[in-house]
Write an enzyme that holds these catalytic residues in place. Sequence first.
Site, short mmCIF file in Angstrom:
data_model
loop_
_atom_site.label_atom_id
_atom_site.label_comp_id
_atom_site.label_asym_id
_atom_site.label_seq_id
_atom_site.Cartn_x
_atom_site.Cartn_y
_atom_site.Cartn_z
N GLY A 125 0.80 -1.21 0.00
CA GLY A 125 0.00 0.00 0.00
C GLY A 125 0.84 1.26 0.00
O GLY A 125 1.83 1.39 -0.72
N CYS A 126 0.44 2.20 0.83
CA CYS A 126 1.11 3.50 0.89
C CYS A 126 2.53 3.41 1.41
O CYS A 126 3.34 4.31 1.18
CB CYS A 126 0.30 4.46 1.76
SG CYS A 126 -1.35 4.81 1.12
N ALA A 127 2.86 2.34 2.13
CA ALA A 127 4.22 2.17 2.64
C ALA A 127 5.21 1.77 1.56
O ALA A 127 6.42 1.80 1.78
CB ALA A 127 4.23 1.14 3.77
#
Length: 385
Positions: free
Chosen positions: A137-139
């Site tokens: 995801g955003c990581a």
Amino acid sequence: MATLCRPAIAVPENVITLDQTLDLARGLHAGHPQLGLVLRLIENTGVRTRHLVQPIEQTLTHPGFTARNAVYEREAKLRVPEVVERALKHAELGARDIDLIIYVSCTGFMMPSLTAWLINALGFRSDTRQMPIAQLGCAAGGAAVNRAHDFCRAYPGANVLIVSCEFCSLCYQPTDLGVGSLLSNGLFGDAVAAVVMRGHGGTGVHVERNGSHLVPGTENWISYGVKDTGFHFQLDKRVPGTMEMLAPALRGLAVEHGWDVSGLGFYIVHAGGPRILDDLCHFLNLEPATFRYSRATLTERGNIASAVVFDALARLFADGGVADGTTGLIAGFGPGITAEISLGSWVGEPVEAARRRPRAISTSDITLVHPSAPRRFPAGTTITE
């Protein structure tokens, strides 16, 4: 010395404003019992504009996962090459100088990965290594930087291309009416980013150390429900408060490196929402302006998932960078709950590189004498040595 160079960013041409988002929410969910709360939450995100890969009328339709994934593949192949070319130019490298391509995306699926298509279409070597990252995801933006750093340490002198392609609007689900889902409809945007980590040379962030931290027992706080209709984004109401749990990990990694996380010169972090940035200021004892680049990304483009850290870093470059040797941090946050953290220092253009760079000579009237005949150039001619 592995240096993260200047990123290249592109956003789609379709723009939706905060006012348009709020009007759509009122019209589409007029009878929702928590509509007032949803509208307040969207307003409080700080997002003023977002870019969408399709016009809003098409975005709001759901032709099925097959059709949506076809849009993802088509638009990725259309938009990624130009961004890659600019990133290579920023790093002063060519496609054949790249030893590994890391492709990060959580908004569509391809197998083989887009890395294979890029190698074939853009002239990369056939022995270029591939590393798709699909489920962070955003990581994943921070994770890509860290894996690039690991690779450059394992293979000194190697160069890594990172590509982030996030079309979050393709995950819109008209039947998901929970507060978290409706909030995400007003928060996420679309973007493509690319950046090169050079094993030697380059201007940017010399990455010195990286680390990862997962908060135990939080794997369901940010997740996808994978269904016949595609990816259904699920957001727990506790997510905005996760910086209290992750800030110590940022501080701890800095301590291991002999640095004070509250005394660094630049901070490039994922902007999942304003609460994330505000809490980091509180728990790390930093001023709000510290995260001005991340805040600008959030305001102008929304949460663009793994591309946020690259967009924020590009803004630091556009602002002229910082003084040589200035220490800083890059961090991505996402499902897990996970933090991917890099520590590094700013490296300006090496003196040797500046000396090798072609020097432009502007003349009012230059005559070059050839053995066979003189040649006169008109006034104002610029000659590059």
